[in-house]
Motif scaffolding. Structure first.
Motif, PDB file in Angstrom:
ATOM      1  N   UNK A  72       0.803  -1.222   0.000  1.00  0.00           N
ATOM      2  CA  UNK A  72       0.000   0.000   0.000  1.00  0.00           C
ATOM      3  C   UNK A  72       0.839   1.276   0.000  1.00  0.00           C
ATOM      4  N   UNK A  73       2.144   1.158   0.188  1.00  0.00           N
ATOM      5  CA  UNK A  73       3.007   2.341   0.182  1.00  0.00           C
ATOM      6  C   UNK A  73       3.291   2.856  -1.229  1.00  0.00           C
ATOM      7  N   UNK A  74       2.900   2.081  -2.230  1.00  0.00           N
ATOM      8  CA  UNK A  74       3.114   2.485  -3.617  1.00  0.00           C
ATOM      9  C   UNK A  74       1.946   3.318  -4.121  1.00  0.00           C
ATOM     10  N   UNK A  75       2.261   4.401  -4.804  1.00  0.00           N
ATOM     11  CA  UNK A  75       1.279   5.195  -5.550  1.00  0.00           C
ATOM     12  C   UNK A  75       1.466   4.805  -7.018  1.00  0.00           C
ATOM     13  N   UNK A  76       0.367   4.498  -7.718  1.00  0.00           N
ATOM     14  CA  UNK A  76       0.467   4.059  -9.110  1.00  0.00           C
ATOM     15  C   UNK A  76      -0.090   5.111 -10.056  1.00  0.00           C
ATOM     16  N   UNK A  77       0.642   5.349 -11.144  1.00  0.00           N
ATOM     17  CA  UNK A  77       0.238   6.269 -12.204  1.00  0.00           C
ATOM     18  C   UNK A  77       0.229   5.474 -13.507  1.00  0.00           C
ATOM     19  N   UNK A  78      -0.851   5.574 -14.259  1.00  0.00           N
ATOM     20  CA  UNK A  78      -0.938   4.920 -15.559  1.00  0.00           C
ATOM     21  C   UNK A  78      -0.447   5.892 -16.632  1.00  0.00           C
ATOM     22  N   UNK A  79       0.539   5.475 -17.405  1.00  0.00           N
ATOM     23  CA  UNK A  79       1.088   6.331 -18.465  1.00  0.00           C
ATOM     24  C   UNK A  79       1.464   5.484 -19.671  1.00  0.00           C
ATOM     25  N   UNK A  80       0.485   4.960 -20.389  1.00  0.00           N
ATOM     26  CA  UNK A  80       0.802   4.098 -21.523  1.00  0.00           C
ATOM     27  C   UNK A  80       1.513   4.823 -22.669  1.00  0.00           C
ATOM     28  N   UNK A  81       1.347   6.142 -22.775  1.00  0.00           N
ATOM     29  CA  UNK A  81       2.045   6.880 -23.837  1.00  0.00           C
ATOM     30  C   UNK A  81       2.706   8.161 -23.340  1.00  0.00           C
ATOM     31  N   UNK A  82       2.099   8.880 -22.422  1.00  0.00           N
ATOM     32  CA  UNK A  82       2.623  10.168 -21.957  1.00  0.00           C
ATOM     33  C   UNK A  82       3.614   9.967 -20.813  1.00  0.00           C
ATOM     34  N   UNK A  83       4.640   9.176 -21.071  1.00  0.00           N
ATOM     35  CA  UNK A  83       5.591   8.804 -20.030  1.00  0.00           C
ATOM     36  C   UNK A  83       6.432   9.977 -19.549  1.00  0.00           C
ATOM     37  N   UNK A  84       6.944  10.772 -20.452  1.00  0.00           N
ATOM     38  CA  UNK A  84       7.754  11.931 -20.049  1.00  0.00           C
ATOM     39  C   UNK A  84       6.925  12.890 -19.190  1.00  0.00           C
ATOM     40  N   UNK A  85       5.673  13.108 -19.556  1.00  0.00           N
ATOM     41  CA  UNK A  85       4.796  13.965 -18.751  1.00  0.00           C
ATOM     42  C   UNK A  85       4.580  13.382 -17.364  1.00  0.00           C
ATOM     43  N   UNK A  86       4.419  12.065 -17.277  1.00  0.00           N
ATOM     44  CA  UNK A  86       4.227  11.413 -15.976  1.00  0.00           C
ATOM     45  C   UNK A  86       5.463  11.558 -15.101  1.00  0.00           C
ATOM     46  N   UNK A  87       6.643  11.465 -15.707  1.00  0.00           N
ATOM     47  CA  UNK A  87       7.877  11.664 -14.942  1.00  0.00           C
ATOM     48  C   UNK A  87       7.935  13.089 -14.417  1.00  0.00           C
ATOM     49  N   UNK A  88       7.697  14.053 -15.296  1.00  0.00           N
ATOM     50  CA  UNK A  88       7.754  15.455 -14.873  1.00  0.00           C
ATOM     51  C   UNK A  88       6.732  15.752 -13.771  1.00  0.00           C
ATOM     52  N   UNK A  89       5.555  15.141 -13.834  1.00  0.00           N
ATOM     53  CA  UNK A  89       4.497  15.398 -12.861  1.00  0.00           C
ATOM     54  C   UNK A  89       4.744  14.704 -11.520  1.00  0.00           C
ATOM     55  N   UNK A  90       5.533  13.640 -11.496  1.00  0.00           N
ATOM     56  CA  UNK A  90       5.658  12.842 -10.278  1.00  0.00           C
ATOM     57  C   UNK A  90       7.053  12.785  -9.672  1.00  0.00           C
ATOM     58  N   UNK A  91       8.081  13.169 -10.410  1.00  0.00           N
ATOM     59  CA  UNK A  91       9.439  13.144  -9.864  1.00  0.00           C
ATOM     60  C   UNK A  91       9.592  14.244  -8.828  1.00  0.00           C
ATOM     61  N   UNK A  92      10.226  13.893  -7.716  1.00  0.00           N
ATOM     62  CA  UNK A  92      10.418  14.858  -6.640  1.00  0.00           C
ATOM     63  C   UNK A  92      11.542  14.378  -5.739  1.00  0.00           C
ATOM     64  N   UNK A  93      12.235  15.302  -5.097  1.00  0.00           N
ATOM     65  CA  UNK A  93      13.203  14.865  -4.086  1.00  0.00           C
ATOM     66  C   UNK A  93      12.448  14.056  -3.017  1.00  0.00           C
ATOM     67  N   UNK A  94      13.046  13.001  -2.547  1.00  0.00           N
ATOM     68  CA  UNK A  94      12.395  12.183  -1.527  1.00  0.00           C
ATOM     69  C   UNK A  94      11.418  11.165  -2.089  1.00  0.00           C
ATOM     70  N   UNK A  95      11.336  11.031  -3.408  1.00  0.00           N
ATOM     71  CA  UNK A  95      10.447  10.053  -4.049  1.00  0.00           C
ATOM     72  C   UNK A  95      11.224   9.309  -5.123  1.00  0.00           C
ATOM     73  N   UNK A  96      11.048   8.004  -5.147  1.00  0.00           N
ATOM     74  CA  UNK A  96      11.637   7.181  -6.206  1.00  0.00           C
ATOM     75  C   UNK A  96      10.531   6.804  -7.185  1.00  0.00           C
TER      76      UNK A  96
END
Length: 183
Positions: free
Chosen positions: A58-82
Protein backbone atom coordinates in the motif's frame (compact mmCIF):
# COMPACT_ATOMS: atom_id res chain seq x y z
CA UNK A 1 20.23 1.84 1.08
CA UNK A 2 20.00 5.29 -0.40
CA UNK A 3 19.82 5.84 -4.10
CA UNK A 4 20.15 9.28 -5.59
CA UNK A 5 20.48 8.46 -9.25
CA UNK A 6 18.78 6.89 -12.24
CA UNK A 7 18.95 3.18 -12.99
CA UNK A 8 18.02 1.13 -16.07
CA UNK A 9 17.22 -2.54 -15.44
CA UNK A 10 17.41 -4.65 -18.61
CA UNK A 11 16.72 -8.33 -19.16
CA UNK A 12 14.75 -10.88 -21.05
CA UNK A 13 11.25 -12.13 -20.31
CA UNK A 14 11.00 -13.61 -16.80
CA UNK A 15 14.61 -12.65 -16.03
CA UNK A 16 13.68 -11.12 -12.66
CA UNK A 17 14.08 -7.51 -13.81
CA UNK A 18 10.78 -6.20 -12.40
CA UNK A 19 11.29 -7.91 -9.03
CA UNK A 20 14.86 -6.58 -8.87
CA UNK A 21 13.77 -3.04 -9.79
CA UNK A 22 10.99 -3.08 -7.19
CA UNK A 23 13.38 -4.32 -4.50
CA UNK A 24 15.87 -1.56 -5.38
CA UNK A 25 13.10 1.04 -5.16
CA UNK A 26 11.83 -0.27 -1.84
CA UNK A 27 15.36 -0.38 -0.42
CA UNK A 28 15.67 3.39 -0.85
CA UNK A 29 13.18 4.07 1.95
CA UNK A 30 11.76 6.90 -0.17
CA UNK A 31 8.17 7.64 -1.11
CA UNK A 32 7.34 5.26 -4.00
CA UNK A 33 5.60 5.96 -7.29
CA UNK A 34 5.02 3.20 -9.84
CA UNK A 35 4.49 4.44 -13.40
CA UNK A 36 2.81 1.70 -15.41
CA UNK A 37 2.90 1.60 -19.20
CA UNK A 38 0.94 -1.62 -19.78
CA UNK A 39 -2.49 -1.59 -21.38
CA UNK A 40 -4.92 -4.46 -20.70
CA UNK A 41 -6.11 -5.43 -24.15
CA UNK A 42 -6.82 -9.07 -23.24
CA UNK A 43 -7.44 -11.34 -20.23
CA UNK A 44 -3.85 -12.55 -20.04
CA UNK A 45 -2.53 -8.99 -19.81
CA UNK A 46 -5.20 -8.07 -17.24
CA UNK A 47 -4.06 -11.04 -15.12
CA UNK A 48 -0.41 -10.02 -15.52
CA UNK A 49 -1.17 -6.44 -14.44
CA UNK A 50 -3.16 -7.70 -11.44
CA UNK A 51 -0.24 -9.93 -10.33
CA UNK A 52 2.17 -6.97 -10.56
CA UNK A 53 -0.24 -4.80 -8.54
CA UNK A 54 -0.53 -7.48 -5.86
CA UNK A 55 3.27 -7.59 -5.57
CA UNK A 56 3.31 -3.95 -4.45
CA UNK A 57 2.23 -2.94 -0.95
CA UNK A 58 0.00 0.00 0.00
CA UNK A 59 3.01 2.34 0.18
CA UNK A 60 3.11 2.48 -3.62
CA UNK A 61 1.28 5.19 -5.55
CA UNK A 62 0.47 4.06 -9.11
CA UNK A 63 0.24 6.27 -12.20
CA UNK A 64 -0.94 4.92 -15.56
CA UNK A 65 1.09 6.33 -18.46
CA UNK A 66 0.80 4.10 -21.52
CA UNK A 67 2.04 6.88 -23.84
CA UNK A 68 2.62 10.17 -21.96
CA UNK A 69 5.59 8.80 -20.03
CA UNK A 70 7.75 11.93 -20.05
CA UNK A 71 4.80 13.96 -18.75
CA UNK A 72 4.23 11.41 -15.98
CA UNK A 73 7.88 11.66 -14.94
CA UNK A 74 7.75 15.46 -14.87
CA UNK A 75 4.50 15.40 -12.86
CA UNK A 76 5.66 12.84 -10.28
CA UNK A 77 9.44 13.14 -9.86
CA UNK A 78 10.42 14.86 -6.64
CA UNK A 79 13.20 14.86 -4.09
CA UNK A 80 12.39 12.18 -1.53
CA UNK A 81 10.45 10.05 -4.05
CA UNK A 82 11.64 7.18 -6.21
CA UNK A 83 9.90 6.52 -9.51
CA UNK A 84 9.72 2.99 -10.89
CA UNK A 85 8.77 2.82 -14.57
CA UNK A 86 7.74 -0.60 -15.85
CA UNK A 87 8.26 -0.95 -18.70
CA UNK A 88 9.87 0.95 -21.55
CA UNK A 89 9.35 -1.94 -23.95
CA UNK A 90 5.56 -1.86 -23.57
CA UNK A 91 5.70 1.93 -23.90
CA UNK A 92 7.57 1.53 -27.20
CA UNK A 93 4.97 -0.97 -28.40
CA UNK A 94 2.15 1.41 -27.44
CA UNK A 95 3.75 4.24 -29.41
CA UNK A 96 4.43 2.05 -32.41
CA UNK A 97 0.89 0.68 -32.57
CA UNK A 98 -0.55 4.20 -32.17
CA UNK A 99 1.71 5.41 -35.03
CA UNK A 100 3.39 8.00 -32.78
CA UNK A 101 6.78 9.56 -33.46
CA UNK A 102 9.02 7.28 -31.37
CA UNK A 103 12.15 9.41 -31.92
CA UNK A 104 10.44 12.56 -30.64
CA UNK A 105 8.91 10.68 -27.70
CA UNK A 106 12.33 9.23 -26.87
CA UNK A 107 13.91 12.70 -26.95
CA UNK A 108 11.20 13.92 -24.57
CA UNK A 109 11.66 10.90 -22.28
CA UNK A 110 15.45 11.27 -22.11
CA UNK A 111 15.07 14.98 -21.26
CA UNK A 112 12.57 14.16 -18.49
CA UNK A 113 14.89 11.51 -17.01
CA UNK A 114 17.87 13.88 -17.09
CA UNK A 115 15.90 16.69 -15.42
CA UNK A 116 14.24 14.58 -12.71
CA UNK A 117 15.01 15.86 -9.20
CA UNK A 118 14.84 12.38 -7.65
CA UNK A 119 15.85 8.80 -8.43
CA UNK A 120 14.23 6.93 -11.30
CA UNK A 121 14.35 3.20 -11.96
CA UNK A 122 13.38 2.14 -15.49
CA UNK A 123 12.68 -1.42 -16.61
CA UNK A 124 13.06 -2.61 -20.21
CA UNK A 125 13.34 -5.87 -22.10
CA UNK A 126 16.46 -6.62 -24.08
CA UNK A 127 14.82 -7.86 -27.28
CA UNK A 128 17.81 -7.88 -29.60
CA UNK A 129 19.47 -11.11 -28.48
CA UNK A 130 17.36 -13.48 -30.59
CA UNK A 131 16.90 -14.12 -34.27
CA UNK A 132 15.98 -11.38 -36.73
CA UNK A 133 12.17 -11.24 -36.91
CA UNK A 134 10.57 -12.36 -40.16
CA UNK A 135 8.26 -9.36 -40.62
CA UNK A 136 8.72 -5.61 -40.97
CA UNK A 137 6.63 -4.57 -37.94
CA UNK A 138 8.52 -6.90 -35.61
CA UNK A 139 11.87 -5.68 -36.98
CA UNK A 140 10.77 -2.07 -36.56
CA UNK A 141 9.75 -2.79 -32.95
CA UNK A 142 13.02 -4.61 -32.18
CA UNK A 143 15.03 -1.73 -33.65
CA UNK A 144 13.01 0.94 -31.82
CA UNK A 145 13.34 -0.90 -28.50
CA UNK A 146 17.07 -1.36 -28.96
CA UNK A 147 17.64 2.28 -29.86
CA UNK A 148 15.52 3.43 -26.91
CA UNK A 149 17.52 1.21 -24.54
CA UNK A 150 20.76 2.70 -25.88
CA UNK A 151 19.52 6.28 -25.39
CA UNK A 152 18.26 5.61 -21.86
CA UNK A 153 21.43 3.67 -20.91
CA UNK A 154 23.52 6.66 -22.03
CA UNK A 155 21.39 8.97 -19.88
CA UNK A 156 21.22 7.05 -16.58
CA UNK A 157 24.07 6.61 -14.12
CA UNK A 158 23.62 2.87 -13.53
CA UNK A 159 22.60 -0.05 -15.78
CA UNK A 160 21.96 -3.57 -14.52
CA UNK A 161 21.31 -6.57 -16.78
CA UNK A 162 19.30 -9.41 -15.25
CA UNK A 163 19.59 -13.03 -16.34
CA UNK A 164 18.13 -15.92 -14.31
CA UNK A 165 17.38 -13.45 -11.51
CA UNK A 166 21.01 -12.40 -11.23
CA UNK A 167 22.15 -8.81 -11.85
CA UNK A 168 25.19 -7.99 -13.91
CA UNK A 169 26.45 -4.42 -13.67
CA UNK A 170 26.87 -2.90 -17.14
CA UNK A 171 27.36 0.69 -16.01
CA UNK A 172 27.93 2.39 -12.67
CA UNK A 173 28.50 0.87 -9.28
CA UNK A 174 26.55 -2.12 -8.10
CA UNK A 175 24.81 -1.73 -4.74
CA UNK A 176 26.61 -3.14 -1.70
CA UNK A 177 23.83 -5.68 -1.13
CA UNK A 178 21.90 -7.13 -4.04
CA UNK A 179 18.15 -6.88 -3.32
CA UNK A 180 16.56 -10.30 -3.27
CA UNK A 181 19.92 -12.08 -3.30
CA UNK A 182 20.08 -15.31 -1.38
CA UNK A 183 22.96 -17.34 -0.19
Amino acid sequence: MTMDHSLLVLGGARSGKSRYAQARAEATGLDRCFIATAQAFDDEMRDRITRHQQDRDALWHTVEAPMALADAIRANAAPGRVLLIDCLTLWTSNLLLADRDIDAATDDLVAAIAAAPGPIILVANEVGLGIVPDNALARRFRDAAGLLNQRVAATVREVQFLAAGLPLTLKGAAPLAQPGATG
